[in-house]
Motif scaffolding. Structure first.
Motif, PDB file in Angstrom:
ATOM      1  N   TYR A 165      14.400 -23.364  48.118  1.00 45.55           N
ATOM      2  CA  TYR A 165      14.505 -24.696  47.132  1.00 45.55           C
ATOM      3  C   TYR A 165      13.275 -24.588  45.916  1.00 45.55           C
ATOM      4  CZ  TYR A 165      13.805 -29.011  45.032  1.00 45.55           C
ATOM      5  OH  TYR A 165      13.520 -30.188  44.358  1.00 45.55           O
ATOM      6  N   ALA A 166      12.063 -24.138  46.799  1.00 48.07           N
ATOM      7  CA  ALA A 166      10.784 -23.961  46.244  1.00 48.07           C
ATOM      8  C   ALA A 166      10.926 -22.904  44.912  1.00 48.07           C
ATOM      9  CB  ALA A 166       9.606 -23.716  46.964  1.00 48.07           C
ATOM     10  N   TYR A 167      11.508 -21.590  45.363  1.00 46.33           N
ATOM     11  CA  TYR A 167      11.396 -20.515  44.613  1.00 46.33           C
ATOM     12  C   TYR A 167      12.649 -21.030  43.369  1.00 46.33           C
ATOM     13  CZ  TYR A 167      12.755 -15.591  43.280  1.00 46.33           C
ATOM     14  OH  TYR A 167      12.722 -14.502  42.708  1.00 46.33           O
TER      15      TYR A 167
ATOM     16  N   PRO B  48      13.619 -21.714  37.697  1.00 40.21           N
ATOM     17  CA  PRO B  48      15.370 -22.007  37.625  1.00 40.21           C
ATOM     18  C   PRO B  48      15.889 -21.031  36.860  1.00 40.21           C
ATOM     19  CG  PRO B  48      13.842 -23.562  36.203  1.00 40.21           C
ATOM     20  CD  PRO B  48      12.907 -22.615  37.283  1.00 40.21           C
ATOM     21  N   ASP B  49      15.247 -20.458  35.647  1.00 33.54           N
ATOM     22  CA  ASP B  49      16.092 -19.463  34.857  1.00 33.54           C
ATOM     23  C   ASP B  49      16.229 -18.184  35.577  1.00 33.54           C
ATOM     24  OD1 ASP B  49      16.089 -21.562  32.925  1.00 33.54           O
ATOM     25  OD2 ASP B  49      14.257 -20.821  31.945  1.00 33.54           O
ATOM     26  N   GLU B  50      15.612 -17.958  36.830  1.00 34.23           N
ATOM     27  CA  GLU B  50      15.734 -16.784  37.325  1.00 34.23           C
ATOM     28  C   GLU B  50      16.808 -16.804  38.534  1.00 34.23           C
ATOM     29  OE1 GLU B  50      12.044 -14.503  37.949  1.00 34.23           O
ATOM     30  OE2 GLU B  50      11.290 -15.879  36.290  1.00 34.23           O
ATOM     31  N   VAL B  51      17.362 -17.931  38.699  1.00 36.43           N
ATOM     32  CA  VAL B  51      18.270 -18.042  39.955  1.00 36.43           C
ATOM     33  C   VAL B  51      19.575 -18.390  39.459  1.00 36.43           C
ATOM     34  CG1 VAL B  51      18.473 -19.556  42.052  1.00 36.43           C
ATOM     35  CG2 VAL B  51      16.307 -18.959  41.522  1.00 36.43           C
TER      36      VAL B  51
ATOM     37  N   PRO C  30      16.220 -31.850  38.085  1.00 33.62           N
ATOM     38  CA  PRO C  30      17.349 -31.430  38.588  1.00 33.62           C
ATOM     39  C   PRO C  30      17.524 -29.760  38.445  1.00 33.62           C
ATOM     40  CG  PRO C  30      17.874 -33.293  37.445  1.00 33.62           C
ATOM     41  CD  PRO C  30      16.437 -32.984  36.982  1.00 33.62           C
ATOM     42  N   LEU C  31      17.947 -28.986  39.550  1.00 34.77           N
ATOM     43  CA  LEU C  31      18.225 -27.638  39.470  1.00 34.77           C
ATOM     44  C   LEU C  31      19.544 -27.536  38.613  1.00 34.77           C
ATOM     45  CD1 LEU C  31      17.611 -26.555  43.154  1.00 34.77           C
ATOM     46  CD2 LEU C  31      15.869 -26.445  41.257  1.00 34.77           C
ATOM     47  N   PRO C  32      19.456 -26.541  37.723  1.00 35.47           N
ATOM     48  CA  PRO C  32      20.560 -26.405  37.100  1.00 35.47           C
ATOM     49  C   PRO C  32      21.726 -25.490  37.671  1.00 35.47           C
ATOM     50  CG  PRO C  32      18.855 -24.944  36.167  1.00 35.47           C
ATOM     51  CD  PRO C  32      18.019 -25.575  37.390  1.00 35.47           C
ATOM     52  N   MET C  33      21.267 -24.591  38.562  1.00 30.99           N
ATOM     53  CA  MET C  33      22.257 -23.763  39.159  1.00 30.99           C
ATOM     54  C   MET C  33      23.050 -24.214  40.059  1.00 30.99           C
ATOM     55  SD  MET C  33      19.377 -23.861  40.985  1.00 30.99           S
ATOM     56  CE  MET C  33      18.130 -22.750  39.922  1.00 30.99           C
TER      57      MET C  33
ATOM     58  N   GLY D  39      11.795  -4.682  40.777  1.00 29.29           N
ATOM     59  CA  GLY D  39      12.713  -4.374  39.771  1.00 29.29           C
ATOM     60  C   GLY D  39      13.579  -5.456  39.227  1.00 29.29           C
ATOM     61  N   TYR D  40      13.682  -6.382  39.881  1.00 27.07           N
ATOM     62  CA  TYR D  40      14.826  -7.575  39.708  1.00 27.07           C
ATOM     63  C   TYR D  40      14.247  -8.769  38.848  1.00 27.07           C
ATOM     64  CZ  TYR D  40      17.297  -4.872  42.961  1.00 27.07           C
ATOM     65  OH  TYR D  40      18.229  -3.694  43.508  1.00 27.07           O
ATOM     66  N   ARG D  41      15.018  -9.452  38.065  1.00 22.89           N
ATOM     67  CA  ARG D  41      14.690 -10.437  37.759  1.00 22.89           C
ATOM     68  C   ARG D  41      15.548 -12.112  38.049  1.00 22.89           C
ATOM     69  NH1 ARG D  41      15.735 -14.185  33.397  1.00 22.89           N
ATOM     70  NH2 ARG D  41      13.967 -15.257  32.685  1.00 22.89           N
ATOM     71  N   LYS D  42      16.791 -11.795  38.069  1.00 22.91           N
ATOM     72  CA  LYS D  42      17.550 -13.018  38.606  1.00 22.91           C
ATOM     73  C   LYS D  42      18.082 -12.468  40.035  1.00 22.91           C
ATOM     74  CE  LYS D  42      19.319 -15.633  34.548  1.00 22.91           C
ATOM     75  NZ  LYS D  42      20.490 -16.344  34.131  1.00 22.91           N
ATOM     76  N   VAL D  43      18.217 -13.806  40.825  1.00 21.83           N
ATOM     77  CA  VAL D  43      18.709 -13.554  42.269  1.00 21.83           C
ATOM     78  C   VAL D  43      19.514 -14.739  42.454  1.00 21.83           C
ATOM     79  CG1 VAL D  43      16.386 -12.385  42.942  1.00 21.83           C
ATOM     80  CG2 VAL D  43      16.769 -14.871  42.964  1.00 21.83           C
ATOM     81  N   LYS D  44      20.320 -14.197  43.596  1.00 28.06           N
ATOM     82  CA  LYS D  44      21.161 -15.326  44.209  1.00 28.06           C
ATOM     83  C   LYS D  44      20.429 -15.772  45.623  1.00 28.06           C
ATOM     84  CE  LYS D  44      25.633 -13.798  42.062  1.00 28.06           C
ATOM     85  NZ  LYS D  44      26.738 -13.504  42.134  1.00 28.06           N
ATOM     86  N   LEU D  45      20.113 -16.729  45.901  1.00 28.48           N
ATOM     87  CA  LEU D  45      19.269 -17.201  46.962  1.00 28.48           C
ATOM     88  C   LEU D  45      20.031 -17.923  48.229  1.00 28.48           C
ATOM     89  CD1 LEU D  45      16.447 -18.985  45.157  1.00 28.48           C
ATOM     90  CD2 LEU D  45      16.047 -16.691  46.152  1.00 28.48           C
TER      91      LEU D  45
END
Length: 309
Positions: A137-139, A144-147, A251-254, A120-126
Motif C-alpha cells: 500500500y505504501a508503494y 501510483p503511476d508505477e503500479v 485515493p489509489l487509482p489502480m 530495470g522495471y518501472r511499472k509493477v503489479k503488487l
C-alpha cells in the motif's frame, strides 16, 4: 524381429508423432526459480525471481511477519509461464540485510521501489500479505503511476478508518513487544513465539503452517538480529499510522483485490480498502484464517492468478 514387435513399434511411433502435433506451441517450461541479491536504497535485498513476460510488468510479491519470500513459491510456479515474478525478502528478513532503521512501511516501500528500478522495471503489479500488504500500500500510495494493480491479503492498514478495532485486537500486546528484554526472552525460543501466530491466527492449526515451513521460518528468524528486525515492523506502527492517514487522502487509482480470511479479518480489511481506493474487489476466503496460501491454497491462488492475469 517378429511381426508383433514390428507392429507395436510402428504404432508407438505413430502415437508419439500424433502427440507432438497436439502439444501447444506456447506450453510453459518447467518453473525455474532462482535466488539473487541486489543493493537498492542502501539495503542489500535478497529476492526470488521466475518466469518471463511480454508486457514488461513484473509481479512483485511481498511476504509478511514470521515468513520470508519462501511463502510465495506455490504462486510463483503458477505465474511462471506468463509473468516475470519477483519475491524479495523484506529488509530485516530472510537473507536481506538488516538496516539499523527504516522499518516503517513508507521507507520499506522505497527500498522495494529502488530494487524494482535497479532491475530495470518501472511499472509493477503488487501483491502483499500481512506486513507485506502495508508495504504494498505504501508503494502504491507513493508511486501510483508505477503500479498497474495491487492485492492486499489479510491484515489491516494502520491509520485508516477505525483501525484500532482491528480483528486481532486481543493480540495487540505484540505491537509493543520490542527491545532488549523481549529479544532475550525469545532467543532460542523463536519457534515457540511464532507458534502463537501460526496457530492462533489460523482457522485450524492442524491445517495451517506446514511443519517443514515452521522449521524453515523459525531457523531463518533465529539468525542473529532477525528477531530484533521483525519486532521493528510493529514498533513503527505509530509512524505507519501517521503516514497512511496522509496517504489515504488521495485515493489509489489502480484496481485492487482484497483477499481476507473468513476466520480472520473478515470484512475489516475490505472495508478499509474502500476508504483508500474506489476500485476494490473484496473476496472472503471461506474457512480460512490469516494464512491464506497455507490454509486455502486452491481458492487463494485461483483468485490471485485470475486478477493478475
Amino acid at each position: 524381429m517378429n511381426i508383433i514387435t514390428r507392429i507395436a513399434r510402428h504404432v508407438g511411433a505413430a502415437l508419439l508423432f500424433a502427440a507432438t502435433l497436439h502439444t501447444p506451441a506456447h506450453a510453459a517450461p518447467a518453473p525455474s526459480i532462482q535466488a539473487h541479491s541486489i543493493k537498492a536504497n542502501g539495503v542489500e535485498l535478497n529476492y526470488l525471481e521466475a518466469g518471463a513476460g511480454t508486457d514488461g510488468t513484473p509481479v512483485v510479491l511481498l511476504h509478511g511477519y514470521t515468513e520470508t519470500s519462501h511463502m510465495w513459491l506455490p504462486l510463483m510456479k503458477q505465474l511462471d509461464g506468463r509473468h516475470v515474478v519477483i519475491a524479495p525478502d523484506l529488509p530485516g528478513a530472510g537473507n536481506s540485510s538488516m538496516p539499523a532503521s527504516g522499518y516503517d512501511k513508507k521507507t520499506m516501500a522505497q527500498d522495494i521501489h529502488a530494487m524494482v528500478h535497479a532491475l530495470g522495471y518501472r511499472k509493477v503489479k503488487l501483491v502483499g500479505h500481512d506486513i507485506g500488504l502495508m508495504v504494498a500500500y505504501a508503494y502504491a500510495a507513493q508511486y501510483p503511476d508505477e503500479v498497474d494493480s495491487i492485492v492486499l491479503m489479510d491484515a489491516f492498514l494502520p491509520g485508516v478508518g477505525d483501525w484500532q478495532k482491528v480483528w486481532l485486537l486481543r493480540d495487540k500486546w505484540h505491537f509493543n513487544f520490542y527491545g532488549d528484554t523481549p529479544e532475550k526472552l525469545v532467543q532460542g525460543r523463536e519457534r515457540i513465539y511464532f507458534e502463537h501466530f501460526w496457530n492462533d491466527f489460523a482457522a485450524d492449526p492442524s491445517h495451517a503452517m506446514p511443519e517443514a515451513d515452521r522449521r524453515l521460518y523459525a531457523a531463518a528468524y533465529a539468525q542473529p538480529g532477525r528477531m530484533r528486525a521483525g519486532f521493528e515492523y510493529f514498533h513503527t506502527f505509530s509512524q505507519d499510522a501517521q503516514d497512511f492517514a496522509g496517504f489515504a487522502k488521495t485515493p489509489l487509482p489502480m484496481p485492487m483485490l482484497v483477499l481476507a480470511g473468513e476466520k480472520a479479518s473478515g470484512t475489516f480489511l475490505i472495508d478499509q480498502a474502500r476508504l483508500v481506493a474506489p476500485d476494490v474487489r473484496g473476496v472472503i476466503v471461506k474457512g480460512s484464517g490469516h494464512w491464506l496460501l497455507e490454509e486455502a491454497p486452491a481458492q487463494t491462488i485461483a483468485e490471485l492468478v485470475k486478477f493478475i492475469d
